[in-house]
Structure formats: structure tokens, C-alpha cells
Design a protein around this motif. Sequence first.
Motif, PDB file in Angstrom:
ATOM      1  N   ILE A  42      -4.112   9.988   4.043  1.00 57.26           N
ATOM      2  CA  ILE A  42      -3.984   8.550   3.738  1.00 57.26           C
ATOM      3  C   ILE A  42      -3.047   7.884   4.754  1.00 57.26           C
ATOM      4  O   ILE A  42      -3.388   6.861   5.352  1.00 57.26           O
ATOM      5  CB  ILE A  42      -3.489   8.320   2.290  1.00 57.26           C
ATOM      6  CG1 ILE A  42      -4.346   9.104   1.285  1.00 57.26           C
ATOM      7  CG2 ILE A  42      -3.480   6.826   1.966  1.00 57.26           C
ATOM      8  CD1 ILE A  42      -5.828   8.810   1.333  1.00 57.26           C
ATOM      9  N   GLY A  43      -1.885   8.474   4.956  1.00 59.71           N
ATOM     10  CA  GLY A  43      -0.909   7.883   5.867  1.00 59.71           C
ATOM     11  C   GLY A  43      -1.287   8.007   7.333  1.00 59.71           C
ATOM     12  O   GLY A  43      -0.785   7.262   8.175  1.00 59.71           O
ATOM     13  N   THR A  44      -2.152   8.955   7.648  1.00 61.33           N
ATOM     14  CA  THR A  44      -2.514   9.178   9.060  1.00 61.33           C
ATOM     15  C   THR A  44      -3.798   8.466   9.465  1.00 61.33           C
ATOM     16  O   THR A  44      -3.896   7.941  10.561  1.00 61.33           O
ATOM     17  CB  THR A  44      -2.683  10.689   9.337  1.00 61.33           C
ATOM     18  OG1 THR A  44      -3.553  11.236   8.341  1.00 61.33           O
ATOM     19  CG2 THR A  44      -1.349  11.415   9.306  1.00 61.33           C
ATOM     20  N   VAL A  45      -4.817   8.472   8.580  1.00 62.66           N
ATOM     21  CA  VAL A  45      -6.150   7.985   8.973  1.00 62.66           C
ATOM     22  C   VAL A  45      -6.617   6.789   8.133  1.00 62.66           C
ATOM     23  O   VAL A  45      -7.084   5.794   8.667  1.00 62.66           O
ATOM     24  CB  VAL A  45      -7.197   9.125   8.847  1.00 62.66           C
ATOM     25  CG1 VAL A  45      -8.611   8.618   9.106  1.00 62.66           C
ATOM     26  CG2 VAL A  45      -6.853  10.261   9.800  1.00 62.66           C
ATOM     27  N   ILE A  46      -6.492   6.885   6.813  1.00 65.83           N
ATOM     28  CA  ILE A  46      -7.068   5.853   5.935  1.00 65.83           C
ATOM     29  C   ILE A  46      -6.248   4.571   5.993  1.00 65.83           C
ATOM     30  O   ILE A  46      -6.795   3.475   6.147  1.00 65.83           O
ATOM     31  CB  ILE A  46      -7.157   6.357   4.467  1.00 65.83           C
ATOM     32  CG1 ILE A  46      -7.970   7.651   4.377  1.00 65.83           C
ATOM     33  CG2 ILE A  46      -7.737   5.274   3.547  1.00 65.83           C
ATOM     34  CD1 ILE A  46      -9.410   7.554   4.824  1.00 65.83           C
ATOM     35  N   ALA A  47      -4.934   4.695   5.888  1.00 66.96           N
ATOM     36  CA  ALA A  47      -4.069   3.508   5.866  1.00 66.96           C
ATOM     37  C   ALA A  47      -2.853   3.745   6.762  1.00 66.96           C
ATOM     38  O   ALA A  47      -1.720   3.820   6.274  1.00 66.96           O
ATOM     39  CB  ALA A  47      -3.647   3.196   4.433  1.00 66.96           C
ATOM     40  N   PRO A  48      -3.082   3.849   8.079  1.00 69.02           N
ATOM     41  CA  PRO A  48      -1.953   4.169   8.969  1.00 69.02           C
ATOM     42  C   PRO A  48      -0.872   3.086   8.978  1.00 69.02           C
ATOM     43  O   PRO A  48       0.268   3.374   9.342  1.00 69.02           O
ATOM     44  CB  PRO A  48      -2.612   4.316  10.351  1.00 69.02           C
ATOM     45  CG  PRO A  48      -3.971   3.731  10.228  1.00 69.02           C
ATOM     46  CD  PRO A  48      -4.362   3.780   8.795  1.00 69.02           C
ATOM     47  N   ASP A  49      -1.213   1.859   8.552  1.00 72.64           N
ATOM     48  CA  ASP A  49      -0.209   0.786   8.529  1.00 72.64           C
ATOM     49  C   ASP A  49       0.435   0.610   7.153  1.00 72.64           C
ATOM     50  O   ASP A  49       1.128  -0.389   6.924  1.00 72.64           O
ATOM     51  CB  ASP A  49      -0.855  -0.548   8.949  1.00 72.64           C
ATOM     52  CG  ASP A  49      -1.359  -0.483  10.379  1.00 72.64           C
ATOM     53  OD1 ASP A  49      -0.732   0.255  11.175  1.00 72.64           O
ATOM     54  OD2 ASP A  49      -2.364  -1.134  10.703  1.00 72.64           O
ATOM     55  N   ALA A  50       0.181   1.514   6.243  1.00 72.47           N
ATOM     56  CA  ALA A  50       0.770   1.386   4.897  1.00 72.47           C
ATOM     57  C   ALA A  50       2.285   1.270   5.007  1.00 72.47           C
ATOM     58  O   ALA A  50       2.922   2.061   5.717  1.00 72.47           O
ATOM     59  CB  ALA A  50       0.397   2.603   4.048  1.00 72.47           C
ATOM     60  N   PRO A  51       2.891   0.303   4.306  1.00 73.67           N
ATOM     61  CA  PRO A  51       4.345   0.158   4.389  1.00 73.67           C
ATOM     62  C   PRO A  51       5.122   1.280   3.699  1.00 73.67           C
ATOM     63  O   PRO A  51       6.264   1.536   4.051  1.00 73.67           O
ATOM     64  CB  PRO A  51       4.611  -1.187   3.702  1.00 73.67           C
ATOM     65  CG  PRO A  51       3.384  -1.522   2.944  1.00 73.67           C
ATOM     66  CD  PRO A  51       2.248  -0.799   3.582  1.00 73.67           C
ATOM     67  N   VAL A  56      -2.424   2.190  -4.470  1.00 72.43           N
ATOM     68  CA  VAL A  56      -1.847   3.521  -4.278  1.00 72.43           C
ATOM     69  C   VAL A  56      -3.014   4.471  -4.032  1.00 72.43           C
ATOM     70  O   VAL A  56      -3.981   4.474  -4.797  1.00 72.43           O
ATOM     71  CB  VAL A  56      -1.080   4.003  -5.533  1.00 72.43           C
ATOM     72  CG1 VAL A  56      -0.483   5.389  -5.295  1.00 72.43           C
ATOM     73  CG2 VAL A  56       0.000   3.011  -5.947  1.00 72.43           C
ATOM     74  N   LEU A  57      -2.946   5.240  -2.950  1.00 70.90           N
ATOM     75  CA  LEU A  57      -3.982   6.243  -2.690  1.00 70.90           C
ATOM     76  C   LEU A  57      -3.285   7.576  -2.485  1.00 70.90           C
ATOM     77  O   LEU A  57      -2.246   7.642  -1.820  1.00 70.90           O
ATOM     78  CB  LEU A  57      -4.785   5.918  -1.426  1.00 70.90           C
ATOM     79  CG  LEU A  57      -5.728   4.715  -1.498  1.00 70.90           C
ATOM     80  CD1 LEU A  57      -4.999   3.437  -1.109  1.00 70.90           C
ATOM     81  CD2 LEU A  57      -6.904   4.914  -0.537  1.00 70.90           C
ATOM     82  N   ASP A  58      -3.853   8.648  -3.054  1.00 74.41           N
ATOM     83  CA  ASP A  58      -3.292   9.962  -2.755  1.00 74.41           C
ATOM     84  C   ASP A  58      -4.363  10.870  -2.180  1.00 74.41           C
ATOM     85  O   ASP A  58      -5.540  10.737  -2.486  1.00 74.41           O
ATOM     86  CB  ASP A  58      -2.583  10.576  -3.975  1.00 74.41           C
ATOM     87  CG  ASP A  58      -3.499  11.045  -5.077  1.00 74.41           C
ATOM     88  OD1 ASP A  58      -3.879  10.230  -5.927  1.00 74.41           O
ATOM     89  OD2 ASP A  58      -3.825  12.245  -5.096  1.00 74.41           O
ATOM     90  N   GLY A  59      -3.915  11.757  -1.269  1.00 70.52           N
ATOM     91  CA  GLY A  59      -4.865  12.653  -0.609  1.00 70.52           C
ATOM     92  C   GLY A  59      -4.183  13.517   0.436  1.00 70.52           C
ATOM     93  O   GLY A  59      -3.092  14.057   0.201  1.00 70.52           O
ATOM     94  N   ILE A 104       0.883  -1.173   0.000  1.00 69.58           N
ATOM     95  CA  ILE A 104       0.000   0.000   0.000  1.00 69.58           C
ATOM     96  C   ILE A 104       0.915   1.215   0.000  1.00 69.58           C
ATOM     97  O   ILE A 104       1.806   1.331   0.850  1.00 69.58           O
ATOM     98  CB  ILE A 104      -0.905   0.040   1.247  1.00 69.58           C
ATOM     99  CG1 ILE A 104      -1.752  -1.224   1.345  1.00 69.58           C
ATOM    100  CG2 ILE A 104      -1.805   1.280   1.210  1.00 69.58           C
ATOM    101  CD1 ILE A 104      -2.521  -1.326   2.653  1.00 69.58           C
ATOM    102  N   ILE A 105       0.702   2.102  -0.984  1.00 67.50           N
ATOM    103  CA  ILE A 105       1.519   3.320  -1.069  1.00 67.50           C
ATOM    104  C   ILE A 105       0.607   4.510  -0.777  1.00 67.50           C
ATOM    105  O   ILE A 105      -0.357   4.757  -1.505  1.00 67.50           O
ATOM    106  CB  ILE A 105       2.171   3.470  -2.460  1.00 67.50           C
ATOM    107  CG1 ILE A 105       2.966   2.203  -2.833  1.00 67.50           C
ATOM    108  CG2 ILE A 105       3.057   4.705  -2.499  1.00 67.50           C
ATOM    109  CD1 ILE A 105       3.575   2.230  -4.243  1.00 67.50           C
TER     110      ILE A 105
END
Length: 214
Positions: free
Chosen positions: A118-127, A112-115, A4-5
Amino acid sequence: MSLIIAVDGPAASGKGTIAARLARTYGLPHLDTGLLYRAVGVKLLEAGRSLDDEAAATEAARSLDVAGLSDDPRLTTGEAGEAASRVAGHPGVRAALLDLQQAFAAQAVGAVLDGRDIGTVIAPDAPAKLFVTATPEVRATRRWRQLTARGFDIGFEEMLADIQRRDARDAGRGAAPMVQAEDAVLLDTTDMDIEAAFDAARRIVETARAKHGL
Ligand code: DC
């Protein structure tokens, strides 16, 4: 774990272009989450509702049809971006769009999600997490060039003021404000063209892949 990016950052930082190219490079599905907020804002404007009406905005978010958003020219305007930034401050709107984004991120193939969150709320465990930025002046210049090339008549000072207002609103709101995740890598594209920015982004993802064995 799948790849997940998460690509976050302010308007006109280059994050959308970088996210789309990363998705192509790694063969991953891509979601531009700004389109969701833009679609909610445009729905309200077209229905003649106030952008401050949280109940109407939340209902618009709940009933959003995500098919075809990426080809909708109504969502690319400055007005849609401004409306998106305003409705994005309503906690009800963010809650209504959460499951959809998290389901997209959870696909077995990766995503891949941009916004902005994303890194804080949607996919906090994204590598792999990137926070893409550039000075407001450089971002305003890029956006101004794009718009004037497409025939829009807008002054540079107005563009810069729009960008600064949007940054302040997106970063200053209470609900999921735009902020760099603690474990995100900062990519400042101020002095980079798109090729250099993409190369730097790919190196960040390669480092994350090696670290997580992906
Ligand atoms: O990335 P964009 O310019 O299309 O985003 C438009 C607005 O939507 C942005 O100013 C804030 C909001 N937004 C958000 O709050 N959270 C996201 N994940 C994506 C966009």
C-alpha cells in the motif's frame, strides 16, 4: 490532501486489527486488500485451475466481484492465504487489482488500506504509513492460538513454517514485493498486546496528521 492511512506488514503481524480499529476511530472506509488476492486464489482453486496459471488468475482478478468479500468464510482459511500469496506473485493479477485499490484510496473522505504494497505502490503519497511487524515466532503463536481456539488441529511448528514460507514468497517476488516504504514508520508489535499496538499506531497517525495539517 485527505487522510489516507497505509498499513503494510507480514501475515499475523496485527496489521488487519490495527487497520480496522484506525478506520473506526477516524470514521474512514477500510479495505483489507489481502481479501482481493484471497478471492482470486479461491476462485482458481474452486475452478480446478493451477495457481501458477497467470492468464487464468488475471482473468479471475479482472472479473472479481468485491461485494461481500469481508463476510466470506472461505477467504479466512490458511489454504486461502497460501493461494493468495501464490497468485499475488503474478504481475497480471496485481495490475488487474490496481485501479480498484487506487480508487478506494482516492475517496475524498480518506481511507485506510492494509496489505503488503500500500505504502509503496497503491498509495505512495499517503500521508500516514505504518509497517507493522513482529518476529515470526510471535506471529505464528498468535495465529496458532486463533486457529486452535476455533477448533483447527494444527501444530505450532507447521504454523511457523507456513508463516516463514509466506514471508519469503511475499518479500522475494519481483512484482511489488512486501517491503517497508522509506517513509513508513516501523511498528514492531512483538512485545505488545493489541491495546498497546493500537495506541502506538494511533500515535503514529496523530504525528502524521499534525505534520500534514489533516
Ligand atoms: O494479508 P493477508 O494474509 O490476507 O494476505 C494474503 C496474501 O495476499 C499475502 O500472503 C500476499 C498477498 N497480498 C499481496 O500480495 N498484496 C497485498 N496488498 C495484500 C495481500
